[in-house]
Design a protein around this motif. Structure first.
Motif, PDB file in Angstrom:
ATOM      1  N   ASN A 249      46.716  45.181  38.883  1.00  0.00           N
ATOM      2  CA  ASN A 249      46.238  45.246  37.498  1.00  0.00           C
ATOM      3  C   ASN A 249      46.234  43.868  36.842  1.00  0.00           C
ATOM      4  O   ASN A 249      45.265  43.469  36.182  1.00  0.00           O
ATOM      5  CB  ASN A 249      47.123  46.176  36.668  1.00  0.00           C
ATOM      6  N   LYS A 250      47.361  43.159  37.019  1.00  0.00           N
ATOM      7  CA  LYS A 250      47.506  41.871  36.343  1.00  0.00           C
ATOM      8  C   LYS A 250      46.543  40.831  36.898  1.00  0.00           C
ATOM      9  O   LYS A 250      45.936  40.053  36.143  1.00  0.00           O
ATOM     10  CB  LYS A 250      48.951  41.375  36.504  1.00  0.00           C
ATOM     11  N   LEU A 251      46.372  40.808  38.220  1.00  0.00           N
ATOM     12  CA  LEU A 251      45.437  39.867  38.826  1.00  0.00           C
ATOM     13  C   LEU A 251      44.016  40.158  38.371  1.00  0.00           C
ATOM     14  O   LEU A 251      43.241  39.254  38.057  1.00  0.00           O
ATOM     15  CB  LEU A 251      45.536  39.929  40.359  1.00  0.00           C
ATOM     16  N   PHE A 252      43.682  41.446  38.298  1.00  0.00           N
ATOM     17  CA  PHE A 252      42.348  41.884  37.867  1.00  0.00           C
ATOM     18  C   PHE A 252      42.091  41.462  36.424  1.00  0.00           C
ATOM     19  O   PHE A 252      41.044  40.876  36.105  1.00  0.00           O
ATOM     20  CB  PHE A 252      42.252  43.402  38.016  1.00  0.00           C
ATOM     21  N   SER A 253      43.046  41.730  35.535  1.00  0.00           N
ATOM     22  CA  SER A 253      42.833  41.472  34.108  1.00  0.00           C
ATOM     23  C   SER A 253      42.874  39.984  33.774  1.00  0.00           C
ATOM     24  O   SER A 253      42.113  39.509  32.922  1.00  0.00           O
ATOM     25  CB  SER A 253      43.864  42.218  33.267  1.00  0.00           C
ATOM     26  N   THR A 254      43.747  39.229  34.443  1.00  0.00           N
ATOM     27  CA  THR A 254      43.815  37.794  34.142  1.00  0.00           C
ATOM     28  C   THR A 254      42.642  37.028  34.739  1.00  0.00           C
ATOM     29  O   THR A 254      42.291  35.947  34.256  1.00  0.00           O
ATOM     30  CB  THR A 254      45.132  37.172  34.652  1.00  0.00           C
ATOM     31  N   THR A 255      42.013  37.589  35.774  1.00  0.00           N
ATOM     32  CA  THR A 255      40.836  36.939  36.361  1.00  0.00           C
ATOM     33  C   THR A 255      39.644  37.045  35.425  1.00  0.00           C
ATOM     34  O   THR A 255      38.928  36.077  35.184  1.00  0.00           O
ATOM     35  CB  THR A 255      40.497  37.552  37.730  1.00  0.00           C
ATOM     36  N   GLY A 256      39.402  38.281  34.887  1.00  0.00           N
ATOM     37  CA  GLY A 256      38.271  38.457  33.991  1.00  0.00           C
ATOM     38  C   GLY A 256      36.947  38.393  34.731  1.00  0.00           C
ATOM     39  O   GLY A 256      36.899  38.609  35.960  1.00  0.00           O
ATOM     40  N   PRO A 257      35.846  38.048  34.014  1.00  0.00           N
ATOM     41  CA  PRO A 257      35.750  37.850  32.571  1.00  0.00           C
ATOM     42  C   PRO A 257      35.700  39.173  31.815  1.00  0.00           C
ATOM     43  O   PRO A 257      35.584  40.229  32.433  1.00  0.00           O
ATOM     44  CB  PRO A 257      34.440  37.076  32.418  1.00  0.00           C
ATOM     45  N   PHE A 264      34.922  48.569  33.743  1.00  0.00           N
ATOM     46  CA  PHE A 264      35.964  49.393  34.358  1.00  0.00           C
ATOM     47  C   PHE A 264      36.784  50.167  33.326  1.00  0.00           C
ATOM     48  O   PHE A 264      37.432  51.158  33.658  1.00  0.00           O
ATOM     49  CB  PHE A 264      36.902  48.510  35.198  1.00  0.00           C
ATOM     50  N   GLY A 265      36.741  49.721  32.065  1.00  0.00           N
ATOM     51  CA  GLY A 265      37.501  50.407  31.034  1.00  0.00           C
ATOM     52  C   GLY A 265      39.003  50.227  31.205  1.00  0.00           C
ATOM     53  O   GLY A 265      39.472  49.339  31.931  1.00  0.00           O
ATOM     54  N   VAL A 266      39.770  51.104  30.560  1.00  0.00           N
ATOM     55  CA  VAL A 266      41.229  51.042  30.618  1.00  0.00           C
ATOM     56  C   VAL A 266      41.714  51.585  31.961  1.00  0.00           C
ATOM     57  O   VAL A 266      41.271  52.652  32.410  1.00  0.00           O
ATOM     58  CB  VAL A 266      41.871  51.840  29.465  1.00  0.00           C
ATOM     59  N   LEU A 267      42.612  50.859  32.607  1.00  0.00           N
ATOM     60  CA  LEU A 267      43.178  51.305  33.885  1.00  0.00           C
ATOM     61  C   LEU A 267      44.411  52.152  33.603  1.00  0.00           C
ATOM     62  O   LEU A 267      45.389  51.679  33.011  1.00  0.00           O
ATOM     63  CB  LEU A 267      43.551  50.103  34.751  1.00  0.00           C
ATOM     64  N   ASP A 268      44.379  53.413  34.011  1.00  0.00           N
ATOM     65  CA  ASP A 268      45.466  54.345  33.699  1.00  0.00           C
ATOM     66  C   ASP A 268      46.650  54.227  34.643  1.00  0.00           C
ATOM     67  O   ASP A 268      47.762  54.630  34.304  1.00  0.00           O
ATOM     68  CB  ASP A 268      44.930  55.790  33.730  1.00  0.00           C
ATOM     69  N   MET A 276      42.373  48.224  45.291  1.00  0.00           N
ATOM     70  CA  MET A 276      42.495  49.647  44.954  1.00  0.00           C
ATOM     71  C   MET A 276      41.714  49.993  43.686  1.00  0.00           C
ATOM     72  O   MET A 276      41.192  51.103  43.549  1.00  0.00           O
ATOM     73  CB  MET A 276      43.963  50.012  44.767  1.00  0.00           C
ATOM     74  N   ILE A 277      41.620  49.043  42.772  1.00  0.00           N
ATOM     75  CA  ILE A 277      40.894  49.282  41.516  1.00  0.00           C
ATOM     76  C   ILE A 277      39.416  49.527  41.791  1.00  0.00           C
ATOM     77  O   ILE A 277      38.800  50.437  41.227  1.00  0.00           O
ATOM     78  CB  ILE A 277      41.081  48.086  40.556  1.00  0.00           C
ATOM     79  N   PHE A 278      38.857  48.741  42.680  1.00  0.00           N
ATOM     80  CA  PHE A 278      37.440  48.900  43.019  1.00  0.00           C
ATOM     81  C   PHE A 278      37.204  50.221  43.751  1.00  0.00           C
ATOM     82  O   PHE A 278      36.192  50.894  43.517  1.00  0.00           O
ATOM     83  CB  PHE A 278      36.970  47.714  43.868  1.00  0.00           C
ATOM     84  N   SER A 279      38.133  50.572  44.613  1.00  0.00           N
ATOM     85  CA  SER A 279      37.997  51.838  45.365  1.00  0.00           C
ATOM     86  C   SER A 279      37.939  53.030  44.437  1.00  0.00           C
ATOM     87  O   SER A 279      37.169  53.973  44.658  1.00  0.00           O
ATOM     88  CB  SER A 279      39.167  51.988  46.343  1.00  0.00           C
ATOM     89  N   THR A 280      38.746  53.021  43.374  1.00  0.00           N
ATOM     90  CA  THR A 280      38.752  54.167  42.441  1.00  0.00           C
ATOM     91  C   THR A 280      37.421  54.322  41.725  1.00  0.00           C
ATOM     92  O   THR A 280      37.087  55.409  41.247  1.00  0.00           O
ATOM     93  CB  THR A 280      39.872  54.012  41.394  1.00  0.00           C
ATOM     94  N   LYS A 281      36.645  53.237  41.643  1.00  0.00           N
ATOM     95  CA  LYS A 281      35.332  53.278  40.990  1.00  0.00           C
ATOM     96  C   LYS A 281      34.195  53.433  41.998  1.00  0.00           C
ATOM     97  O   LYS A 281      33.021  53.404  41.627  1.00  0.00           O
ATOM     98  CB  LYS A 281      35.116  51.994  40.176  1.00  0.00           C
TER      99      LYS A 281
END
Length: 549
Positions: A249-257, A264-268, A276-281
């Motif tokens: 989560n942190k790597l994804f959000s700090t990378t941006g933009p 992707f919206g809010v990550l629950d 894993m974030i990309f896989s869920t989408k």
């Protein structure tokens, strides 16, 4: 890195000697040595094998200074000379267009110690009172000082690409660091970044990390949204901390933009890894540098990421300089290196006659080079050397070599090297005239920018793209990390208009020939180019068909 340190020392030597008005040949010898050392990444090998004398321009005196630095970490003559030269001279030389002569005039007239003092003198119109400066130079100094302040907060890709791994290793070596990654604009591989940005998992307190950094010479500047440090070398470094279970989560959000994150919206959930974030989408993992691409998700509706251009798709380099002009290698050395890189072909495109500072080729010297290339093509197998030129576009749009000579070449790159301050309409017409020339195949570094040093000149890029499409002329992505010209925004527009893009290194040595193409391919990928849209991703037969247009 030691070659870069010595290159800077020798360049400073030249400046100090020029300030003291010493022998011009001695000054030029140091400047030439600085250029050679900057490009000699395997300097350690030359020293260990006692082969420094093989480097162009490194005679007995300079050789001894290099060896002295290797033995002691300094050069005594350099250290003594520095004590005689006012430090403000080096600051003044950072101003575009200001040379040693003008810097010396300013210092001897007013004895300033800082650029702030020089700025005050210029604002009070005191500088123009000095013979040899005048109102125009005074205004140039004001603009230049403002530009220096702006760029002090910016780190170009040409710099961070060289030392990011070294900084990464320093952070990895800190006791308690369990995981580390680049993030933010550094991970997005933007052209210019404000600071080096890292995300870490640290099993001790942040205060303990700060103490360690301070012991390494770093100064804590702020603690807002991470810890911002000033390095001893002058650059800024930002550290953000993260828990293991929230790494993805942190790597994804700090990378941006932000525009990419909003899709992707809010990550629950908490994700240990970013993939894993990309896989869920239901998406493939998208490399960070692609996340700034305009139209990325529309692209993915029609194509796959694997359709994008890769470094391995490139078949050759169409903009290279040899010893015939201002390069440091023979044509044969360049050809063998290109072959070792897996290329089918390379084009030798030395400068033309009007660029005297780069030993540009006149008609006679170009004809001699053509003969040499033809002989090498008979001698070498597995690589084809294309006969070319980087011909200067003169202010009126004409080229500085005759058409009958250009017709004898396999490829012509046309570029602007002077007259950067022409009004926008004149600059645009100038380049269009070159595009219309039947012998011109590629427009080199089309906007003339140098990252962190010179903005692009005033030119209507959309009109250049339109005319390039009309006359079937390719536009260049100059892969030199000091240029990256065209930038991805313009490349994307050119792609939509059907303009072929040529991705070249503009190399003056074998290191650049081998190393720099990655930067141009990065720009192409950000613009969502496929190999079918890149001129030098074509095989030799297809390339020659285009060149016979």
């Amino acid at each position: 890195m030691i070659n870069l340190k010595l290159s800077k020392i020798f360049e400073d030597f030249a400046v100090m000697l020029e300030y003291k008005e010493e022998n011009i040949f001695k000054i030029n010898a140091y400047r030439q040595a600085a250029r050679v050392l900057k490009k000699t990444n395997d300097l350690d090998k030359y020293v260990m094998e006692d082969r420094l004398g093989e480097l162009p321009g490194i005679g007995k005196n300079l050789r001894e200074k290099i060896l002295e630095y290797y033995r002691t970490g300094k050069i005594a003559e350099y250290e003594n000379l520095k004590k005689e030269i006012p430090l403000i001279i080096f600051d003044l030389l950072k101003i575009p267009g200001i040379g040693v002569k003008t810097a010396r005039l300013i210092y001897r007239s007013f004895n300033p110690n800082t650029l702030d003092e020089v700025e005050s003198l210029a604002k009070a119109h005191k500088l123009k009172e000095v013979a040899g400066i005048g109102s125009k130079t005074e205004q140039q100094i004001l603009v230049g000082i403002a530009s220096i302040r702006e760029w002090q907060e910016k780190i170009p890709v040409s710099l961070y690409s060289r030392n990011v791994n070294e900084i990464l290793e320093i952070i990895k070596s800190i006791p308690g660091v369990e995981k580390v990654s680049v993030t933010g604009r550094l991970r997005l591989k933007e052209e210019i970044i404000p600071y080096y940005h890292f995300l870490i998992v640290f099993n001790k307190s942040p205060d303990e990390f700060v103490k360690i950094m301070e012991n390494l010479g770093y100064t804590l500047l702020s603690q807002e949204e991470g810890f911002l440090f000033l390095a001893p070398e002058g650059f800024k470094l930002k550290i953000e901390f993260c828990a293991k279970n929230n790494w993805g989560n942190k790597l994804f959000s700090t990378t941006g933009p932000e525009t990419f994150l909003s899709v992707f919206g809010v990550l629950d959930d908490n994700f240990a890894e970013e993939e894993m974030i990309f896989s869920t989408k239901g998406l493939p993992f998208i490399e960070p540098e692609l996340r700034t691409a305009d139209g990325l998700f529309e692209f993915l509706q029609e194509k796959e990421l694997r359709d994008l251009l890769t470094l391995s798709d490139i078949k050759g380099d169409l903009h290279i300089h040899s010893r015939h002009s201002d390069g440091v290698c023979t044509i044969k050395e360049l050809a063998i290196t290109a072959q070792n890189n897996g290329y089918e072909y390379l084009a030798i495109t030395d400068h033309s006659q009007s660029l005297t500072v780069a030993k540009g080729l006149d008609e006679a010297r170009l004809l001699t080079q053509i003969e040499e290339i033809e002989k090498l093509n008979q001698e070498l197998s597995g690589i084809t050397i294309l006969k070319g030129i980087e011909v200067d576009i003169l202010k009126d749009g004409s080229l500085d070599l005759p058409d009958k000579l250009l017709a004898q070449l396999d490829i012509v790159v046309a570029s602007v090297h002077t007259g950067f301050k022409l009004p926008g309409e004149e600059q645009t017409v100038r380049i269009i005239e070159a595009i219309k020339n039947e012998h011109v195949d590629i427009i080199g570094h089309p906007t003339g920018r140098l990252l962190g040093r010179r903005e692009q000149y005033d030119v209507n890029v959309d009109e250049i793209i339109y005319q390039a499409a009309k006359y079937h002329t390719a536009l260049e992505i100059n892969s030199s990390p000091e240029r990256l010209d065209l930038k991805d925004e313009y490349v994307a527009r050119a792609r939509k208009e059907g303009v072929l893009i040529s991705i070249n290194t503009d190399a003056h040595d074998i290191h650049r020939l081998t190393n720099d193409l990655q930067f141009g391919v990065m720009v192409a990928r950000k613009a969502l180019l496929t190999k079918n849209e890149v001129l030098n991703a074509k095989d030799l037969k297809s390339l020659k068909k285009f060149l016979r247009k």
